[in-house]
Design an enzyme around this catalytic site. Structure first.
Site, PDB file in Angstrom:
ATOM      1  N   LYS A  24       0.851  -1.204   0.000  1.00  0.00           N
ATOM      2  CA  LYS A  24       0.000   0.000   0.000  1.00  0.00           C
ATOM      3  C   LYS A  24       0.888   1.256   0.000  1.00  0.00           C
ATOM      4  O   LYS A  24       2.087   1.182   0.284  1.00  0.00           O
ATOM      5  CB  LYS A  24      -0.903  -0.017   1.231  1.00  0.00           C
ATOM      6  CG  LYS A  24      -0.151   0.051   2.542  1.00  0.00           C
ATOM      7  CD  LYS A  24      -1.058  -0.216   3.738  1.00  0.00           C
ATOM      8  CE  LYS A  24      -0.257  -0.212   5.028  1.00  0.00           C
ATOM      9  NZ  LYS A  24      -1.024  -0.702   6.174  1.00  0.00           N
TER      10      LYS A  24
ATOM     11  N   TYR B 268      15.128  31.162   5.768  1.00  0.00           N
ATOM     12  CA  TYR B 268      13.929  31.824   6.301  1.00  0.00           C
ATOM     13  C   TYR B 268      14.053  32.045   7.804  1.00  0.00           C
ATOM     14  O   TYR B 268      14.460  31.148   8.540  1.00  0.00           O
ATOM     15  CB  TYR B 268      12.697  30.950   6.069  1.00  0.00           C
ATOM     16  CG  TYR B 268      12.208  30.902   4.650  1.00  0.00           C
ATOM     17  CD1 TYR B 268      11.814  32.063   3.991  1.00  0.00           C
ATOM     18  CD2 TYR B 268      12.097  29.690   3.988  1.00  0.00           C
ATOM     19  CE1 TYR B 268      11.334  32.006   2.684  1.00  0.00           C
ATOM     20  CE2 TYR B 268      11.611  29.620   2.690  1.00  0.00           C
ATOM     21  CZ  TYR B 268      11.232  30.787   2.048  1.00  0.00           C
ATOM     22  OH  TYR B 268      10.760  30.726   0.771  1.00  0.00           O
TER      23      TYR B 268
HETATM   24  C1  LIG Z   1      -0.215  -1.708   6.816  1.00  0.00           C
HETATM   25  C2  LIG Z   1      -0.754  -2.983   7.319  1.00  0.00           C
HETATM   26  C3  LIG Z   1       0.081  -4.076   7.601  1.00  0.00           C
HETATM   27  C4  LIG Z   1       1.595  -4.008   7.533  1.00  0.00           C
HETATM   28  O1  LIG Z   1       2.119  -3.573   8.754  1.00  0.00           O
HETATM   29  P1  LIG Z   1       3.698  -3.474   8.995  1.00  0.00           P
HETATM   30  O2  LIG Z   1       3.796  -3.013  10.398  1.00  0.00           O
HETATM   31  O3  LIG Z   1       4.197  -2.467   8.022  1.00  0.00           O
HETATM   32  O4  LIG Z   1       4.278  -4.811   8.772  1.00  0.00           O
HETATM   33  C5  LIG Z   1      -0.512  -5.276   7.949  1.00  0.00           C
HETATM   34  N1  LIG Z   1      -1.860  -5.388   8.048  1.00  0.00           N
HETATM   35  C6  LIG Z   1      -2.695  -4.351   7.815  1.00  0.00           C
HETATM   36  C7  LIG Z   1      -4.153  -4.541   7.952  1.00  0.00           C
HETATM   37  C8  LIG Z   1      -2.172  -3.117   7.455  1.00  0.00           C
HETATM   38  O5  LIG Z   1      -3.001  -2.099   7.240  1.00  0.00           O
END
Ligand SMILES: *Cc1c(COP(=O)(O)O)cnc(C)c1O
Length: 407
Positions: free
Chosen positions: A41, A281
C-alpha cells in the site's frame, strides 16, 4: 548504481537485492506452510509499487523460485488498479463502505472482475458487493477483518457470526479470509496482542475447521511476525520489514533486515558564508565561523520534513553535514564547514541505506518525532525511483537480455 542517472537529480534508489533478502528474513521466521502477503500500500511505503511488485514477482533469490511472496495487499481499489501486471492474489485492505456512492460502484465492479479480494466489515457492505458481483456475473472474493482491540475498523466480535452467515447466504460471494490487526504488535511486553489473538482464534476456530478448509486466517504484521510468532497462522502481512526497516523502530542484529531505499541528490550550489551571517527563512541559523553552505534541491514538498530544520544531517563524502536553517519547500541548505573538498555536482545522501548511518531512516524518524513508516511513505512523487541490483535482468530472462545486447 546506474550511471545514466548519476548524481544529476534527486533520486531514490531501490535495491531489489535488499528487498528479496528481507523476504528471506521474514520467510525464515515462519513455519513451513505459512504464506506471505506483501503489503504494498501507499506505493509500497514510498518505494514504488511498480518496482517492488516487479522485483517480488520476477526476480529470484537464494535459489527460491519467483514469485517470492504468495499475495499482495494494498489499501484501496485505486491502488490495486495501479499495480503492475502480476500473477498474485491481491487483497484490498480498506473495508467496503457506501458501495453505491459516487464512483464506488464502478470501482467495486472492476475489483470483482479482476478477482481481487475485498474486505467486508458489515452485512450492508456484503449485500452491496453481492449485488454488484451478481450483475457482473462473477463470484466476488471477500474477507472479513475482525476487530479484536484495535477499534479502528473491522466487525465487532458479537456481529461476526451474523456477517459470516450473511456472506454464506450470497452465492455471488466467496469468503476466502478472516483477519484481524494488532494495536501493539511492536511492544513485546504488552499483553494486548495475546488477548487479541486469543479472541480472534476463539471467534473463528469454528469456521476454519472442516474438510475443505479454504478460509485463510491472518493477523500478523511485521511486529507480530517477530514478537508474537504464535500469531502467524495461515498467512502473515509484512510491510515495513520487507522494506528493511525494523518494526521495533531501531536496528536489531537478530533480524538482519537491509534497508531497501537510499535517497540522494546532487549538491547544486556552494557559497561562502562569513561568521555571524544567517542562512534561510527567519534567520534561524547563524554561522559560528566562516564556512561554506551547500544547496540541495530537496525540500518538504519532496517529503523531507521541515522538522529536520537545524536538526538533521545529510552526508557528503560519507561525512555528516548539518542542516543549516529551515528546510524549505524545494531546497535545503547544509553546512559544509567540515567537508572542505565538497564541490558542486557531488552526491549528497539524504536518507542512507545503512541502518547505523547518521542519516538512517531511524535517525530521520527521530528528528521528525515520528516513525520510519511516515518518513519513507511521505517521499514525494517528484523524487524519481530507480531500481538497482540485481541488474535489470529478471530471473529466467538472462538469455533474452544477452540476445538484445548482441544485436
Ligand atoms: C499496513 C498494514 C500491515 C503491515 O504492517 P507493517 O507493520 O508495516 O508490517 C498489515 N496489516 C494491515 C491490515 C495493514 O493495514
Amino acid at each position: 548504481m546506474d550511471a545514466r542517472h548519476g548524481a544529476s537529480e534527486p533520486a531514490v534508489y531501490i535495491s531489489r537485492a535488499a528487498l528479496l533478502h528481507n523476504v528471506g528474513v521474514v520467510r525464515r521466521a515462519l513455519g513451513e506452510s505459512t504464506k506471505i502477503c506483501a503489503i504494498v500500500k501507499a506505493d509500497a511505503y514510498g518505494h514504488d509499487a511498480q518496482i517492488v511488485v516487479d522485483a517480488l514477482c520476477n526476480f529470484s533469490h537464494e535459489g527460491a523460485e519467483a514469485p517470492m511472496v504468495d499475495a499482495l495487499a494494498v489499501a484501496s481499489i485505486d491502488e490495486a488498479t495501479a499495480l503492475p501486471p502480476n500473477p498474485l492474489p491481491v487483497m484490498v485492505l480498506r473495508p467496503v463502505e457506501n458501495a453505491f456512492v459516487g464512483r464506488q460502484r464502478a470501482a467495486i465492479d472492476h475489483a470483482v472482475r479482476s478477482g481481487w479480494t475485498l474486505t467486508l466489515c458489515s452485512a450492508a457492505a456484503a449485500n452491496d458487493v453481492a449485488r454488484i458481483a451478481m450483475h457482473a456475473g462473477k463470484r466476488a472474493n471477500v474477507q472479513i477483518m475482525v476487530d479484536t482491540g484495535m477499534r479502528r475498523s473491522g466487525v465487532c466480535l458479537n456481529h461476526l457470526d451474523e456477517l459470516i452467515l450473511r456472506i454464506e447466504s450470497h452465492p455471488s460471494l466467496r469468503l476466502c479470509g478472516l483477519g484481524t490487526h494488532f494495536a501493539t504488535a511492536e511492544d513485546a511486553s504488552n499483553p494486548l496482542a495475546v488477548e487479541q489473538l486469543h479472541q480472534f482464534r476463539a471467534a473463528t476456530d469454528l469456521y476454519v475447521r472442516g474438510a475443505e478448509r479454504t478460509i485463510r486466517r491472518h493477523a500478523a504484521n511485521s511486529g507480530a511476525i517477530f514478537f508474537w510468532p504464535e500469531s502467524q497462522l495461515d498467512m502473515v502481512r509484512p510491510g515495513i520489514s520487507l522494506y528493511g526497516i525494523d518494526p521495533a523502530g531501531k536496528p536489531n542484529l537478530n533480524r538482519p533486515l537491509r534497508p531497501v531505499l537510499k535517497w540522494t541528490a546532487p549538491l547544486i550550489g556552494i557559497r561562502d558564508v562569513k561568521r555571524g551571517a544567517t542562512v534561510g527563512y527567519g534567520q534561524t541559523w547563524k554561522a559560528g565561523r566562516d564556512t561554506r553552505v551547500g544547496l540541495v534541491p530537496v525540500g518538504y514538498a519532496d517529503g523531507y520534513s521541515r522538522r529536520f530544520s537545524n536538526r538533521g544531517v545529510m552526508l557528503v563524502h560519507g561525512k555528516a553535514a548539518p542542516i543549516a536553517g529551515i528546510v524549505s519547500m524545494d531546497m535545503t541548505t547544509i553546512d559544509l564547514g567540515e567537508i572542505s573538498d565538497a564541490k558542486v555536482g557531488d552526491e549528497v545522501t539524504i536518507l542512507d541505506n545503512d541502518p547505523l548511518s547518521p542519516a538512517s531512516v531511524y535517525m530521520l524518524a527521530r528528528w521528525a518525532e515520528t516513525i520510519p513508516y511516515e518518513v519513507v511513505s511521505r517521499i514525494g512523487p517528484r523524487v524519481k525511483r530507480i531500481a538497482i541490483n540485481p541488474s535489470e535482468i529478471p530471473a529466467g530472462e538472462e538469455e533474452d537480455a544477452a540476445d538484445l545486447q548482441e544485436s
